[in-house]
Motif scaffolding. Structure first.
Motif, short mmCIF file in Angstrom:
data_model
loop_
_atom_site.label_atom_id
_atom_site.label_comp_id
_atom_site.label_asym_id
_atom_site.label_seq_id
_atom_site.Cartn_x
_atom_site.Cartn_y
_atom_site.Cartn_z
N SER A 136 3.61 -3.02 17.11
CA SER A 136 3.83 -3.43 15.73
C SER A 136 2.81 -2.73 14.83
O SER A 136 1.62 -2.95 14.98
N ILE A 137 3.30 -1.87 13.95
CA ILE A 137 2.41 -1.15 13.04
C ILE A 137 2.87 -1.41 11.61
O ILE A 137 3.67 -0.68 11.06
N ASP A 138 2.38 -2.49 11.03
CA ASP A 138 2.71 -2.82 9.65
C ASP A 138 1.41 -2.94 8.87
O ASP A 138 0.65 -3.88 9.05
N ILE A 139 1.16 -1.97 8.02
CA ILE A 139 -0.05 -1.99 7.20
C ILE A 139 0.30 -2.20 5.72
O ILE A 139 -0.53 -1.99 4.85
N SER A 140 1.52 -2.65 5.45
CA SER A 140 1.99 -2.79 4.06
C SER A 140 1.17 -3.80 3.25
O SER A 140 1.09 -3.69 2.03
N LYS A 141 0.53 -4.78 3.91
CA LYS A 141 -0.28 -5.77 3.19
C LYS A 141 -1.51 -5.14 2.54
O LYS A 141 -2.15 -5.76 1.70
N ASN A 200 -1.42 -2.95 0.41
CA ASN A 200 -1.04 -2.81 -1.00
C ASN A 200 -1.45 -4.02 -1.83
O ASN A 200 -1.55 -3.93 -3.06
N CYS A 221 -4.42 4.17 5.52
CA CYS A 221 -3.64 4.65 6.64
C CYS A 221 -4.22 4.15 7.96
O CYS A 221 -5.34 3.65 8.02
N ALA A 236 0.43 5.72 10.39
CA ALA A 236 1.14 4.99 9.34
C ALA A 236 0.35 5.14 8.05
O ALA A 236 -0.85 5.40 8.10
N GLU A 263 0.11 3.90 3.61
CA GLU A 263 0.52 3.22 2.39
C GLU A 263 -0.11 3.99 1.25
O GLU A 263 -1.33 4.08 1.16
N VAL A 281 -5.16 -7.36 8.19
CA VAL A 281 -4.17 -6.33 8.52
C VAL A 281 -4.44 -5.80 9.93
O VAL A 281 -3.53 -5.65 10.74
N ILE A 338 -1.98 -5.73 13.79
CA ILE A 338 -1.47 -4.50 14.40
C ILE A 338 -1.56 -4.63 15.92
O ILE A 338 -2.63 -4.92 16.46
#
Length: 118
Positions: A2-7, A9, A18, A29, A31, A112, A116
């Motif tokens: 799971s690679i979500d770094i959108s938070k 923002n 990144c 990844a 942003e 964040v 991950i």
């Protein structure tokens, strides 16, 4: 995985960030934030910061790990946080110094990072 770094923002004063492989310097990844920062170059360059700090700790015989690295510029903060689950990968974030709260930003980057899974 799971690679979500959108938070990232959501951090006040966020410029860009990144996730970087510290062995190769490759960005995994990103942003873009306000889009004024070349994240690929920044990620690769900060790979050298992580390598240098790890080498310094080894030379000093420190049996420890990097929690985060803060670089304060005149107008920006740069945070580097290796993943607790995989220290070969780090989160890199650039913040506008006038618009950000450093303490809150560090907590947000940690949040964040813990989300991950690699």
């Amino acid at each position: 995985m799971s690679i979500d770094i959108s938070k990232l923002n959501d951090i006040e004063g966020f410029i860009g960030g990144c996730l970087v492989d510290s062995d190769s310097g490759l960005m995994l990844a990103s942003e873009a934030g306000n889009g004024t920062l070349d994240l690929e170059t920044a990620g690769a360059a900060n790979m050298e910061v992580v390598r240098a700090k790890n080498a310094a700790m080894k030379a000093l015989g420190l049996k420890d790990h990097i929690e985060d690295v803060l670089i304060s510029l005149g107008s920006q903060y740069h945070l580097i946080r290796p993943l607790a689950s995989n220290s070969d990968v780090f989160v890199y974030v650039a913040l506008d110094r006038k618009k950000s709260n450093l303490g809150m930003a560090r907590l947000a980057v940690k949040d964040v990072e813990t989300g991950i899974k690699m």
